[in-house]
Each structure stands twice: as C-alpha cells, then as structure tokens.
Design an enzyme around this catalytic site. Structure first.
Site, PDB file in Angstrom:
ATOM      1  CB  CYS A 114      -0.940   0.004   1.198  1.00  0.00           C
ATOM      2  SG  CYS A 114      -1.964  -1.463   1.259  1.00  0.00           S
ATOM      3  CG  HIS A 128      -3.365   3.157   2.479  1.00  0.00           C
ATOM      4  ND1 HIS A 128      -3.720   2.830   1.192  1.00  0.00           N
ATOM      5  CD2 HIS A 128      -3.471   2.015   3.202  1.00  0.00           C
ATOM      6  CE1 HIS A 128      -4.014   1.543   1.140  1.00  0.00           C
ATOM      7  NE2 HIS A 128      -3.881   1.027   2.351  1.00  0.00           N
ATOM      8  CG  ASN A 143      -6.526  -1.303   1.326  1.00  0.00           C
ATOM      9  OD1 ASN A 143      -5.843  -0.785   0.445  1.00  0.00           O
ATOM     10  ND2 ASN A 143      -6.016  -1.843   2.407  1.00  0.00           N
TER      11      ASN A 143
HETATM   12  N1  COA Z   1     -18.365  -9.096   9.262  1.00  0.00           N
HETATM   13  C1  COA Z   1     -18.761  -9.392  10.493  1.00  0.00           C
HETATM   14  N2  COA Z   1     -17.904  -9.710  11.490  1.00  0.00           N
HETATM   15  C2  COA Z   1     -16.604  -9.728  11.177  1.00  0.00           C
HETATM   16  C3  COA Z   1     -16.125  -9.438   9.914  1.00  0.00           C
HETATM   17  C4  COA Z   1     -17.063  -9.116   8.917  1.00  0.00           C
HETATM   18  N3  COA Z   1     -16.713  -8.809   7.669  1.00  0.00           N
HETATM   19  N4  COA Z   1     -14.791  -9.519   9.920  1.00  0.00           N
HETATM   20  C5  COA Z   1     -14.420  -9.851  11.158  1.00  0.00           C
HETATM   21  N5  COA Z   1     -15.519  -9.998  11.928  1.00  0.00           N
HETATM   22  C6  COA Z   1     -15.595 -10.351  13.325  1.00  0.00           C
HETATM   23  C7  COA Z   1     -14.374 -11.116  13.787  1.00  0.00           C
HETATM   24  O1  COA Z   1     -14.524 -12.482  13.461  1.00  0.00           O
HETATM   25  C8  COA Z   1     -14.399 -10.868  15.277  1.00  0.00           C
HETATM   26  O2  COA Z   1     -15.332 -11.750  15.843  1.00  0.00           O
HETATM   27  P1  COA Z   1     -15.018 -12.493  17.232  1.00  0.00           P
HETATM   28  O3  COA Z   1     -14.831 -11.386  18.234  1.00  0.00           O
HETATM   29  O4  COA Z   1     -16.241 -13.311  17.460  1.00  0.00           O
HETATM   30  O5  COA Z   1     -13.770 -13.265  16.987  1.00  0.00           O
HETATM   31  C9  COA Z   1     -14.993  -9.470  15.395  1.00  0.00           C
HETATM   32  O6  COA Z   1     -15.593  -9.181  14.119  1.00  0.00           O
HETATM   33  C10 COA Z   1     -14.001  -8.386  15.727  1.00  0.00           C
HETATM   34  O7  COA Z   1     -12.857  -8.575  14.966  1.00  0.00           O
HETATM   35  P2  COA Z   1     -11.655  -7.584  15.136  1.00  0.00           P
HETATM   36  O8  COA Z   1     -10.530  -8.113  14.312  1.00  0.00           O
HETATM   37  O9  COA Z   1     -11.414  -7.264  16.579  1.00  0.00           O
HETATM   38  O10 COA Z   1     -12.266  -6.262  14.478  1.00  0.00           O
HETATM   39  P3  COA Z   1     -11.547  -4.893  14.255  1.00  0.00           P
HETATM   40  O11 COA Z   1     -12.256  -3.845  14.994  1.00  0.00           O
HETATM   41  O12 COA Z   1     -10.057  -4.989  14.412  1.00  0.00           O
HETATM   42  O13 COA Z   1     -11.826  -4.655  12.701  1.00  0.00           O
HETATM   43  C11 COA Z   1     -10.663  -4.834  10.624  1.00  0.00           C
HETATM   44  C12 COA Z   1     -11.343  -5.584  11.763  1.00  0.00           C
HETATM   45  C13 COA Z   1     -10.064  -5.840   9.656  1.00  0.00           C
HETATM   46  C14 COA Z   1     -11.697  -3.984   9.925  1.00  0.00           C
HETATM   47  C15 COA Z   1      -9.561  -3.920  11.209  1.00  0.00           C
HETATM   48  O14 COA Z   1      -8.755  -4.656  12.075  1.00  0.00           O
HETATM   49  C16 COA Z   1      -8.693  -3.305  10.151  1.00  0.00           C
HETATM   50  O15 COA Z   1      -9.146  -2.494   9.361  1.00  0.00           O
HETATM   51  N6  COA Z   1      -7.398  -3.608  10.176  1.00  0.00           N
HETATM   52  C17 COA Z   1      -6.465  -3.049   9.229  1.00  0.00           C
HETATM   53  C18 COA Z   1      -6.721  -3.596   7.864  1.00  0.00           C
HETATM   54  C19 COA Z   1      -5.892  -2.942   6.852  1.00  0.00           C
HETATM   55  O16 COA Z   1      -5.820  -1.762   6.829  1.00  0.00           O
HETATM   56  N7  COA Z   1      -5.261  -3.754   6.034  1.00  0.00           N
HETATM   57  C20 COA Z   1      -4.478  -3.295   4.981  1.00  0.00           C
HETATM   58  C21 COA Z   1      -3.301  -2.580   5.501  1.00  0.00           C
HETATM   59  S1  COA Z   1      -2.800  -1.400   4.424  1.00  0.00           S
END
Ligand code: COA
Length: 328
Positions: free
Chosen positions: A116, A255, A285
C-alpha cells in the site's frame, strides 16, 4: 541533501472499473452485514474488474489520462515505475506491459513491490532519477486487481479490498513540487499481512491451492495499530523535514484502508476533519492505487489550490510506510 532540481507533478489520471460490489452484495457471500462493514471500516462499496482483466489494462488507462493532462506524448516518457502487489504475472514486470500498451517505447521500466506504500515509494524513486538529471520525466503508476487475490470465503479480509489504478507524470517544476519525503520498513512484521502462495517459498501446487495460500492473509487488529502509529510518524517526520508544522497542512491524503485508522491518524496529527481527504467509502482499500486515486479525486473536486501543502501518507504489507510533502 542539496537538490539539483525541483520535481513536481505535471499530470494526473485514474481509472476504476465500472462494476460495483456493495456491502449488501457481500452479505449474500459471507456472514457479514452492511452495518458491521460500515462502522468497522467506513467502506460502503468497492470496484471490481471483469475476471481476467490484468493490472496493466487499468494502469494503461490511468497512464493515458495522466499523459494527456501533462500534455506529453507516450514516446516522450523516459521512465515508467509501476507500484503493485497484483502484477500481471511474476515476470516480465507490469511496467513493461504498460509500456507496450501505451506506446512509451523510449522508457526504462520497472515495478516496485511496497504494497500500500508502493505509490509513495515510486514517487520518491522517480524524484531522485529526475533530480539527479538522469531522466527528464517519469510516469509513476499505482495499480491493483486485488479481487484476484481476495478470498471471498474469508469475511475478515474480503470486505476490505477493491480494484483500480492511478498515475502521475513527474517532471521538473519552477516552484513548489516535492518538498520532502520519508520512507520506512520493518520486515520483522511481514507475517502480519502477506500472500504466502505462488512465490519461491511456496510454489504453486495442489497443496497451496487446497490450503488457499494464493489469497491475502492478515492479522487485522495488529495491522490496524501499526498503521495508526507509523502513518502518524511518517507524516510528522516528512512535514518536519520540509520545515513545516502539521498546522501548515492544507490537505492530508492518507492511504484509504479504514476510516477508523484515518481518523486516529488525523487526531494524533491534530487536524480538523475538513483537512483530510476521504474516498474509502467508494473504493475500499486499493493498496498501491489508493493514495494516487485519492489525489486525483481531490484535484478534480477542487479540494487543492495553488500553493497548498498536500501530504500523502501510506502504510502497508512489509510492513512499509511512507509520506511525501508537496507544494501545489
Ligand atoms: N463481518 C462481520 N464480522 C466480522 C467481519 C465481517 N466482515 N470480519 C471480522 N468480523 C468479526 C471477527 O470475526 C471478530 O469476531 P469475534 O470477536 O467473534 O472473533 C470481530 O468481528 C471483531 O474482529 P476484530 O478483528 O477485533 O475487528 P476490528 O475492529 O479490528 O476490525 C478490521 C477488523 C479488519 C476492519 C480492522 O482490524 C482493520 O481495518 N485492520 C487493518 C486492515 C488494513 O488496513 N489492512 C491493509 C493494511 S494497508
């Protein structure tokens, strides 16, 4: 270091496929909801190519628009750098396919793999080639067909990614241009965001297919925390190197991975909401294409005027991160 030449942006172009994948569409594919995706990421929809469309096709469309806006013919371009993690194929480089598609037959070509942060790594690289006098101009492209490596059975990742391309022509300018930049990386954290299959580590095999190793793997919350910390750090360092303060920023173009990451960075830098450009809701993204698509749209929407201080900042797999300060 002492700079021989001022280098700036002479032309911009972008291309996104027409096909839209909404959160409602994803609700039918995996166990998720529009409400979850919107509140956790800020994403409402993303674009996707017709299956089989390579990155170079999107890149060439964006590149042609950038050349037109720079008023340059393809043969005048001396360097093409393509930033992507979804190349057409492992080799030749996607930049060579783009060169052929746009007819830039006098350009040297190579790709950059910085995920990214790739577009910012590309801009910084091109800046040095022009600054040193080696090339008069360069075409820097960020492009992704992330839908080709997204696992649509994995709700943790499939809601996040989309396809698109953006391109910038860099050349010498008489005032303004790139004031400063900062690049960083930490390979110890490679295992938090990666695509394990198909390289020399895990060559394609029945097992890599069965174990779904040809798709993006991500530890979301670890990536989230690092992204906030390192994008804040990168933006602050580049602004300092330009002898400016964060209050001097006219528009921050981060980003576009997650609205919560962007808001945390904004708060840490101390900027009001109207000084941060957002289009994550429309495209999700798009990795290396994200900041350049956002820059193109910010210019088109007249969010940037002459003399403005514009800061691009990104973070991605590697981990890599980087920032660039431009005077418009
Ligand atoms: N729909 C519903 N629930 C979902 C889900 C979806 N699409 N994706 C994950 N969950 C669930 C998980 O399974 C987890 O459930 P659990 O508590 O029963 O295990 C719960 O939601 C919380 O997951 P968590 O990982 O704590 O959520 P979060 O607040 O961290 O959000 C992301 C998840 C991926 C949105 C976030 O971590 C993120 O944006 N990370 C960076 C991603 C990124 O930028 N990547 C590229 C880098 S450049």
């Amino acid at each position: 270091m002492t700079r021989k030449k001022l280098v700036g942006i002479a032309g911009l172009g972008m291309y996104v496929p027409k096909k839209v994948l909404t959160n409602r569409d994803l609700e039918k594919m995996v166990d998720t909801s529009d409400e979850w995706i919107t509140t956790r990421t800020g994403i409402k929809e993303r674009r996707l190519v017709q299956p089989g469309t390579p990155s170079s096709t999107l890149a060439a469309k964006a590149a042609n628009k950038a050349l037109e806006s720079a008023n340059l013919k393809p043969e005048e371009i001396e360097l093409i750098i393509v930033a992507t993690i979804t190349p057409d194929m492992p080799f030749p480089s996607t930049s060579c396919f783009v060169q052929s598609k746009i007819g830039a037959k006098n350009a040297a070509c190579f790709d950059i793999g910085a995920a990214c942060s790739g577009f910012i790594y590309g801009l910084v690289t091109a800046r040095h080639f022009i600054d040193s006098g080696m090339y008069k101009n360069a075409l820097v492209i960020g492009v992704e067909v992330l839908t080709s490596v997204t696992d649509y059975t994995d709700r943790n990742t499939c809601v996040l990614f989309g396809d698109g391309a953006g391109a910038a022509v860099l050349g010498p300018v008489t005032s303004g241009g790139i004031l400063s930049h900062y690049l960083g990386a930490d390979g110890d954290l490679a295992n938090l965001l990666y695509l394990p299959g198909g390289g020399s580590c895990n060559p394609a095999s029945k097992d890599t297919l069965k174990n779904r190793l040809h798709y993006i793997k991500m530890s979301g919350s670890e990536v989230f925390k690092s992204a906030v910390r390192l994008m804040t750090d990168a933006a602050t360092r580049a602004v300092c190197d330009a002898n400016l303060g964060c209050k001097d920023i006219s528009l921050l173009i981060p980003h576009q991975a997650n609205i919560r990451i962007i808001n945390s960075v904004r708060q840490r830098i101390g900027l009001p909401e109207d000084k941060v450009y957002l289009n994550v809701a429309k495209y999700g993204n798009v990795s290396a294409a994200s900041t350049i698509i956002a820059l193109c749209e910010a210019v088109k929407e007249k969010r940037i005027k002459k003399g403005d201080i514009v800061v691009l900042v990104a973070f991605g797999a590697g981990f890599t991160w980087g920032s660039i300060v431009l005077k418009w």
